[in-house]
Design a protein around this motif. Structure first.
Motif, PDB file in Angstrom:
ATOM      1  N   GLN A   8      43.572  40.535  44.540  1.00  0.00           N
ATOM      2  CA  GLN A   8      43.338  41.042  43.191  1.00  0.00           C
ATOM      3  C   GLN A   8      41.883  40.797  42.797  1.00  0.00           C
ATOM      4  O   GLN A   8      41.223  39.881  43.282  1.00  0.00           O
ATOM      5  CB  GLN A   8      44.286  40.386  42.196  1.00  0.00           C
TER       6      GLN A   8
ATOM      7  N   VAL B 204      43.605  41.272  37.376  1.00  0.00           N
ATOM      8  CA  VAL B 204      44.788  41.542  38.201  1.00  0.00           C
ATOM      9  C   VAL B 204      44.747  42.917  38.863  1.00  0.00           C
ATOM     10  O   VAL B 204      45.666  43.281  39.579  1.00  0.00           O
ATOM     11  CB  VAL B 204      46.108  41.372  37.401  1.00  0.00           C
TER      12      VAL B 204
ATOM     13  N   ILE C  20      46.455  34.926  39.234  1.00  0.00           N
ATOM     14  CA  ILE C  20      45.700  35.862  40.060  1.00  0.00           C
ATOM     15  C   ILE C  20      45.974  35.511  41.517  1.00  0.00           C
ATOM     16  O   ILE C  20      45.944  34.333  41.895  1.00  0.00           O
ATOM     17  CB  ILE C  20      44.174  35.741  39.796  1.00  0.00           C
TER      18      ILE C  20
END
Length: 69
Positions: free
Chosen positions: A8, A57, A4
């Motif tokens: 995000q 994500v 990540i």
């Protein structure tokens, strides 16, 4: 596990906001990794009425970074 990155949802303060201190979210924030299929709610004030469910994500222009622990 999926990495990540800044910007995000997994690193946004609005991701899973109603249970932000849960073990799972704290782990995602600290390791910057999440299962690819992990989904949680978005608590962004402009979007909360939509009851969005997003992956770690995902991303949007309303990104607000999680405060450092």
């Amino acid at each position: 596990m999926t990495a990540i990155h800044n910007g995000q949802c997994g690193l946004c303060t609005h991701f899973g906001e109603e249970h932000a201190n849960s073990e799972k979210l704290v782990s995602i924030h600290s390791t910057q990794q999440a299962p690819a299929d992990f989904v949680d709610s978005c608590g962004h004030p402009k979007l909360i009425s939509l009851h969005l469910k997003v992956t770690a994500v995902s991303g949007c222009d309303g990104f607000t970074p999680v405060a450092a622990a």
